[in-house]
Design a protein around this motif. Structure first.
Motif, PDB file in Angstrom:
ATOM      1  N   LEU A 178       0.822  -1.206   0.000  1.00  0.00           N
ATOM      2  CA  LEU A 178       0.000   0.000   0.000  1.00  0.00           C
ATOM      3  C   LEU A 178       0.856   1.256   0.000  1.00  0.00           C
ATOM      4  O   LEU A 178       0.465   2.282  -0.572  1.00  0.00           O
ATOM      5  N   PHE A 179       2.041   1.187   0.632  1.00  0.00           N
ATOM      6  CA  PHE A 179       2.920   2.349   0.680  1.00  0.00           C
ATOM      7  C   PHE A 179       3.420   2.705  -0.721  1.00  0.00           C
ATOM      8  O   PHE A 179       3.402   3.876  -1.133  1.00  0.00           O
ATOM      9  N   ASP A 180       3.870   1.703  -1.441  1.00  0.00           N
ATOM     10  CA  ASP A 180       4.391   1.943  -2.796  1.00  0.00           C
ATOM     11  C   ASP A 180       3.282   2.412  -3.729  1.00  0.00           C
ATOM     12  O   ASP A 180       3.511   3.270  -4.600  1.00  0.00           O
ATOM     13  N   LEU A 181       2.090   1.844  -3.575  1.00  0.00           N
ATOM     14  CA  LEU A 181       0.981   2.275  -4.417  1.00  0.00           C
ATOM     15  C   LEU A 181       0.681   3.744  -4.218  1.00  0.00           C
ATOM     16  O   LEU A 181       0.429   4.495  -5.180  1.00  0.00           O
ATOM     17  N   TRP A 182       0.695   4.185  -2.953  1.00  0.00           N
ATOM     18  CA  TRP A 182       0.430   5.605  -2.704  1.00  0.00           C
ATOM     19  C   TRP A 182       1.553   6.485  -3.246  1.00  0.00           C
ATOM     20  O   TRP A 182       1.295   7.555  -3.822  1.00  0.00           O
ATOM     21  N   ASP A 183       2.807   6.065  -3.066  1.00  0.00           N
ATOM     22  CA  ASP A 183       3.933   6.849  -3.568  1.00  0.00           C
ATOM     23  C   ASP A 183       3.863   6.990  -5.081  1.00  0.00           C
ATOM     24  O   ASP A 183       4.146   8.064  -5.643  1.00  0.00           O
ATOM     25  N   LYS A 184       3.464   5.933  -5.768  1.00  0.00           N
ATOM     26  CA  LYS A 184       3.370   6.003  -7.231  1.00  0.00           C
ATOM     27  C   LYS A 184       2.255   6.950  -7.643  1.00  0.00           C
ATOM     28  O   LYS A 184       2.401   7.717  -8.597  1.00  0.00           O
ATOM     29  N   ARG A 185       1.132   6.880  -6.946  1.00  0.00           N
ATOM     30  CA  ARG A 185       0.036   7.800  -7.260  1.00  0.00           C
ATOM     31  C   ARG A 185       0.477   9.247  -7.043  1.00  0.00           C
ATOM     32  O   ARG A 185       0.145  10.134  -7.832  1.00  0.00           O
ATOM     33  N   ARG A 186       1.209   9.466  -5.957  1.00  0.00           N
ATOM     34  CA  ARG A 186       1.640  10.841  -5.666  1.00  0.00           C
ATOM     35  C   ARG A 186       2.659  11.315  -6.692  1.00  0.00           C
ATOM     36  O   ARG A 186       2.663  12.470  -7.102  1.00  0.00           O
ATOM     37  N   GLU A 187       3.532  10.412  -7.127  1.00  0.00           N
ATOM     38  CA  GLU A 187       4.513  10.783  -8.136  1.00  0.00           C
ATOM     39  C   GLU A 187       3.852  11.114  -9.462  1.00  0.00           C
ATOM     40  O   GLU A 187       4.344  11.939 -10.229  1.00  0.00           O
ATOM     41  N   ARG A 188       2.722  10.450  -9.752  1.00  0.00           N
ATOM     42  CA  ARG A 188       1.991  10.737 -10.991  1.00  0.00           C
ATOM     43  C   ARG A 188       1.016  11.894 -10.795  1.00  0.00           C
ATOM     44  O   ARG A 188       0.106  12.087 -11.593  1.00  0.00           O
ATOM     45  N   HIS A 189       1.222  12.651  -9.692  1.00  0.00           N
ATOM     46  CA  HIS A 189       0.348  13.798  -9.377  1.00  0.00           C
ATOM     47  C   HIS A 189      -1.093  13.349  -9.277  1.00  0.00           C
ATOM     48  O   HIS A 189      -2.000  13.980  -9.806  1.00  0.00           O
ATOM     49  N   PHE A 190      -1.275  12.246  -8.558  1.00  0.00           N
ATOM     50  CA  PHE A 190      -2.632  11.733  -8.403  1.00  0.00           C
ATOM     51  C   PHE A 190      -3.501  12.767  -7.709  1.00  0.00           C
ATOM     52  O   PHE A 190      -3.374  13.003  -6.529  1.00  0.00           O
ATOM     53  N   ASP A 191      -4.269  13.420  -8.515  1.00  0.00           N
ATOM     54  CA  ASP A 191      -5.371  14.303  -8.168  1.00  0.00           C
ATOM     55  C   ASP A 191      -5.468  14.754  -6.724  1.00  0.00           C
ATOM     56  O   ASP A 191      -6.562  14.890  -6.234  1.00  0.00           O
ATOM     57  N   GLU A 192      -4.332  14.938  -6.033  1.00  0.00           N
ATOM     58  CA  GLU A 192      -4.464  15.359  -4.632  1.00  0.00           C
ATOM     59  C   GLU A 192      -5.117  16.729  -4.568  1.00  0.00           C
ATOM     60  O   GLU A 192      -6.069  16.946  -3.821  1.00  0.00           O
ATOM     61  N   GLU A 193      -4.604  17.643  -5.403  1.00  0.00           N
ATOM     62  CA  GLU A 193      -5.207  18.974  -5.407  1.00  0.00           C
ATOM     63  C   GLU A 193      -6.624  18.906  -5.941  1.00  0.00           C
ATOM     64  O   GLU A 193      -7.522  19.585  -5.446  1.00  0.00           O
ATOM     65  N   GLU A 194      -6.843  18.042  -6.936  1.00  0.00           N
ATOM     66  CA  GLU A 194      -8.174  17.958  -7.523  1.00  0.00           C
ATOM     67  C   GLU A 194      -9.164  17.344  -6.530  1.00  0.00           C
ATOM     68  O   GLU A 194     -10.322  17.702  -6.489  1.00  0.00           O
ATOM     69  N   LEU A 195      -8.658  16.423  -5.695  1.00  0.00           N
ATOM     70  CA  LEU A 195      -9.530  15.847  -4.667  1.00  0.00           C
ATOM     71  C   LEU A 195     -10.023  16.920  -3.724  1.00  0.00           C
ATOM     72  O   LEU A 195     -11.195  16.975  -3.364  1.00  0.00           O
ATOM     73  N   PHE A 196      -9.103  17.809  -3.356  1.00  0.00           N
ATOM     74  CA  PHE A 196      -9.517  18.895  -2.473  1.00  0.00           C
ATOM     75  C   PHE A 196     -10.483  19.832  -3.181  1.00  0.00           C
ATOM     76  O   PHE A 196     -11.451  20.294  -2.613  1.00  0.00           O
ATOM     77  N   GLU A 197     -10.212  20.074  -4.463  1.00  0.00           N
ATOM     78  CA  GLU A 197     -11.089  20.972  -5.202  1.00  0.00           C
ATOM     79  C   GLU A 197     -12.472  20.370  -5.376  1.00  0.00           C
ATOM     80  O   GLU A 197     -13.482  21.049  -5.207  1.00  0.00           O
ATOM     81  N   ASP A 198     -12.521  19.045  -5.660  1.00  0.00           N
ATOM     82  CA  ASP A 198     -13.822  18.409  -5.814  1.00  0.00           C
ATOM     83  C   ASP A 198     -14.620  18.461  -4.517  1.00  0.00           C
ATOM     84  O   ASP A 198     -15.828  18.603  -4.518  1.00  0.00           O
ATOM     85  N   ASP A 199     -13.873  18.347  -3.411  1.00  0.00           N
ATOM     86  CA  ASP A 199     -14.567  18.311  -2.115  1.00  0.00           C
ATOM     87  C   ASP A 199     -14.824  19.695  -1.566  1.00  0.00           C
ATOM     88  O   ASP A 199     -15.603  19.869  -0.640  1.00  0.00           O
ATOM     89  N   GLU A 200     -14.162  20.709  -2.155  1.00  0.00           N
ATOM     90  CA  GLU A 200     -14.254  22.055  -1.600  1.00  0.00           C
ATOM     91  C   GLU A 200     -15.684  22.550  -1.583  1.00  0.00           C
ATOM     92  O   GLU A 200     -16.128  23.161  -0.622  1.00  0.00           O
ATOM     93  N   LEU A 201     -16.425  22.248  -2.623  1.00  0.00           N
ATOM     94  CA  LEU A 201     -17.807  22.726  -2.670  1.00  0.00           C
ATOM     95  C   LEU A 201     -18.621  22.104  -1.554  1.00  0.00           C
ATOM     96  O   LEU A 201     -19.331  22.799  -0.843  1.00  0.00           O
ATOM     97  N   SER A 202     -18.476  20.783  -1.367  1.00  0.00           N
ATOM     98  CA  SER A 202     -19.276  20.142  -0.324  1.00  0.00           C
ATOM     99  C   SER A 202     -18.852  20.614   1.050  1.00  0.00           C
ATOM    100  O   SER A 202     -19.692  20.790   1.926  1.00  0.00           O
TER     101      SER A 202
END
Length: 836
Positions: free
Chosen positions: A363-387
């Motif tokens: 699970l650690f490596d999977l998360w690191d790979k997602r983060r390296e590929r710029h996995f929508d972290e900012e977009e996740l916050f933006e999607d949730d910002e409205l709610s």
């Protein structure tokens, strides 16, 4: 005149020559009476505060009826914050590649990277051994037990959160509170010590009321918290008091170490909902929590999920955590608690449906790979910002134009005398018409003060309209508080109201632009609800551009100075002492027993001459022992609470001064009781004032030993160590037989003079009696003659020049100053690792 015996003719003369005894008796009785009068006044003040809280709740209820009367279906906020304000800035905490290595070389935290944005409720979750508490300690600067690497940023700039202690709070896992204070007292004193000194007493009372309401403690506000031995409030209420102490300081960022530990699910949910409400004032909460139920989990905005070994499994919005796990191949069964499912995956209890050899460490490596590929972290916050912002929108957004039109139609009916304003009788009649009961005159007066200012006798139409429009906001539109305080360094209440109202208007425009469109004229009417022009709103709006925050200027408060903190701490200590009656009574009984025992022993049983120094030595030693043990509780009784307050900016010297000053009154009273009883039983042939003075010096110096030992060792070891120290320094070193050996010059004399209290105070008493009574033992009593000459040679041997009376005074003053100074240094620098 002297008293040779106890015959009746001598008693009147005895009392006439000891008028100082009468004075002291009346002084002590007056102090006791004053103590009870102040306590009675304090209880009345507490009752009045509770009554005022009830009036505020009734006012809020009538306000809800009032707005519903003019606008059908309109909803007002159930509680409006009157003392607490929304912070103009929020804090974003960023962290990059955080590691922590403990002394054994083991890494308990590895490469944690991400950010917590505010104002949000953020949870740190994970199985046992995942480093949840360790990560939070690193984040808030409490991980002094290891070596930390990586960087922490505040709003994009490198900073140390410890330097922001004025606007941050930390709630420990254990409920560290004062057991002998009431709920209201705990929160009120926290507010007094940790808010800007410009805040008025009324403002601090409103802050206390706000915290009591948010933490659902109003019904127990005058109940003593209690502890294990003396039962007080419930465990859940005690936990909420523990959190309320930090909320009273109005922190922008609050850390909580397992705040739901030991609570049932209902109490845990109530606590989380209270923290959720505080985000509407700009406060962020970061908490360590263990396996929450689903209804509690849904209250979190963001979640950091750590795996064993302190590595990141997930960091992002809580609502996207299920979607993330599904994206890597897991499938949640029906009717499963999502929070439990997330934890089971992290622990390896859930098998991967596709990859049979899947291990939790992957699970650690999977998360690191997602983060390296710029996995929508900012977009996740933006999607949730409205709610998130929708959930934080002030309840019941009231249309200004609708209210204005409704009020125009009704004004002539409610303004009975047609003078354009509402008086108290008209306001009362209106409230009675809107509700099912007649309001109390105090409720009417409170509402009028809110609308038009302190001591208002009338309310204009515009003031009435503005108050109605503010009822949908979280922060009250309180003209009374505006009139009673002018703050130079903090935003005014009106500006805060405009700030929040402007933010709500902008947010509503954003929501409508994303799919819930309205007519343009409705949008324009919404923009009027902030009662200000566009230029005004641009200056007061709640800012979202966190990078513009000047960290130093916004994180340092002008807290009460030394004098202000001393006053607050003295009042708090006085309240505590009122509730320590049993403990003080035990010492008084012990002192009376010792005085009677010594007096009767040396007068009737082991008869000794009045000038003999041996009874004086035992008497001074007994008093020093009892009072040094009594003084141990001053700094040893509630050390964890002091460490907590010290870490949040309470002045150590102010704390030390307040405790010493209040204990000094007890020392004087106990010394008087001891000397008075002995004096009456033994009947020395010297005036009482001269008899008592050396014992006062003994009391003051012995308290210094109690203070010093209580700041150096654990409380459980204090009585044994202080008994040993007093016995050696006073009974052994102060014995006149040993003094004849030590007082010969050199290092031994300096050591004894520096450590022994009785070396000075017993000599002071003996020399006074010898000089004024001029004892002449019977020449046939060779033992008495030898003892007298030996004691005279010892105690008159060294007076350093000022004489037998003032030399001990100077010596004891120096000794006490040294003991008190060392005690303060130990209090300030001992256990530093617990004061961060």
């Amino acid at each position: 005149a002297t008293l040779a015996g106890a015959d009746d003719d001598s008693w009147p003369e005895y009392w006439r020559n000891n008028a100082s005894l009468y004075v002291m008796v009346f002084f002590v009785l007056g102090a006791i009476l004053a103590n009870y009068l102040v306590e009675w006044y304090w209880r009345r003040w507490q009752t009045r505060c509770e009554h005022a809280t009830g009036i505020m709740k009734e006012s809020q209820a009538f306000s809800s009826d009032l707005i519903a009367h003019f606008v059908t279906g309109a909803v007002s906020s159930r509680h409006q914050f009157r003392g607490m304000q929304g912070d103009r800035e929020v804090i974003d905490v960023g962290f990059e590649d955080l590691h922590l290595e403990v002394g054994t070389g083991q890494r308990v935290l590895r490469g944690v990277t991400g950010a917590f944005h505010g104002p949000r409720v953020c949870a740190i979750m994970g199985p046992s051994g995942a480093g949840k508490t360790t990560f939070m300690n690193v984040l808030c600067g409490k991980a002094t037990y290891g070596k930390m690497t990586g960087s922490i940023t505040i709003n994009g700039k490198k900073a140390d959160i410890q330097s922001m202690k004025h606007v941050t709070g930390f709630v420990p896992q254990d409920d560290i509170v004062y057991e002998d204070l009431t709920v209201r007292e705990q929160i009120n004193f926290s507010a007094r010590l940790r808010n800007p000194k410009t805040f008025s007493a009324r403002r601090l009372r409103y802050i206390t009321d706000d915290v009591l309401h948010v933490m659902q403690l109003e019904h127990v506000q005058n109940s003593v918290v209690g502890g294990v031995e003396n039962r007080g409030i419930s465990g859940g209420q005690r936990k909420r008091v523990n959190v309320g102490l930090e909320l009273a300081a109005q922190p922008t960022l609050l850390f909580l170490d397992e705040p739901t530990s030991g609570l049932d699910s209902t109490s845990s949910l109530a606590l989380a909902m209270s923290l959720k409400r505080m985000t509407r004032l700009g406060m962020s909460s970061i908490m360590v929590i263990h396996q929450p139920r689903y209804s509690l989990f849904t209250l979190f905005d963001d979640v950091l999920l750590l795996g064993k070994g302190g590595r990141t499994v997930y960091l992002g919005p809580a609502c996207n955590l299920k979607r993330y796990f599904e994206s890597i191949g897991f499938c949640m069964p029906r009717n499963e608690n999502p929070a439990d499912w997330f934890m089971d995956i992290t622990c390896g209890e859930v098998r991967h449906p596709i990859q049979r050899d899947f291990q939790p460490e992957m699970l650690f490596d999977l998360w690191d790979k997602r983060r390296e590929r710029h996995f929508d972290e900012e977009e996740l916050f933006e999607d949730d910002e409205l709610s998130v912002e929708q959930r934080n929108t002030m309840a019941g957004e009231i249309e200004y134009s609708i209210l204005r039109d409704a009020l125009e139609q009704e004004w002539d009916k409610i303004d009975i005398n047609r003078d354009g304003t509402l008086q108290a009788d008209e306001m009362q009649e209106l409230l009675a018409e809107c509700s099912t009961k007649i309001p109390d005159p105090e409720v009417v007066r409170d509402l009028m003060n809110r609308m038009a200012g302190a001591d208002a006798v009338e309310v204009t139409k515009q003031q009435f309209l503005q108050y109605l429009c503010s009822l949908g906001q979280q922060i009250a539109h309180d003209m009374e508080l505006d009139d009673l305080e002018a703050q130079a360094s903090m935003p005014t209440r009106t500006s805060v109201h405009a700030m929040v109202a402007g933010a709500a208007a902008r947010l509503s425009q954003k929501v409508r632009s994303r799919g819930r469109s309205r007519d343009q004229e409705h949008t324009e009417s919404d923009s009027e609800s902030s009662f200000g022009s566009e230029s005004e709103r641009s200056e007061n709006d709640y800012p979202r551009a966190r990078a513009t925050m000047t960290v130093k200027s916004r994180t340092v408060r002008n807290l009460p100075g030394f004098g202000g903190q001393v006053v607050a701490l003295i009042i708090r200590r006085m309240v505590q002492l009122w509730r320590m009656t049993k403990q003080r009574a035990i010492f008084i009984i012990a002192l009376i027993f010792a005085a009677v025992l010594f007096g009767a022993l040396y007068r009737y049983i082991a008869v000794a001459p009045l000038w003999d120094a041996t009874p004086l030595l035992y008497l001074h030693t007994a008093l020093a022992l009892l009072l040094s043990i009594f003084s141990l509780h001053v700094f040893g009784g509630d050390r964890p609470v002091f460490w907590r307050e010290r870490s949040r900016g309470v002045n150590v010297f102010a704390f030390f001064t307040a405790r010493v000053v209040m204990n000094a009154f007890d020392l004087l009273a106990l010394t008087f009781v001891f000397t008075c009883v002995y004096y009456i039983v033994r009947q020395p042939e010297v005036p009482y004032r001269a008899w008592m003075a050396p014992f006062v010096l003994t009391a003051i110096a012995s308290s210094g030993w109690g203070y010093l030992i209580s700041t150096l060792v654990e409380p459980k070891h204090g009585p044994f160590i202080v008994t040993l120290v007093i016995f050696v320094t006073n009974a052994l070193l102060g014995d006149f037989g040993n003094l004849s050996i030590f007082l010969t010059g050199g290092a031994s004399e300096w050591v004894v003079s520096a450590l022994s209290i009785t070396r000075w105070t017993v000599g002071m008493s003996f020399c006074y009696e010898y000089t004024h009574l001029k004892p002449t033992p019977d020449p046939k009593g060779l033992k008495d003659m030898a003892t007298l000459h030996m004691e005279r040679d010892v105690y008159f041997k060294r007076d350093w020049g000022p004489g037998f009376w003032w030399t001990p005074v100077i010596a004891i003053a120096l000794m006490t100053s040294a003991l008190y100074s060392i005690s303060f240094i130990c209090l300030r620098f001992r256990y530093l690792d617990k004061q961060v």
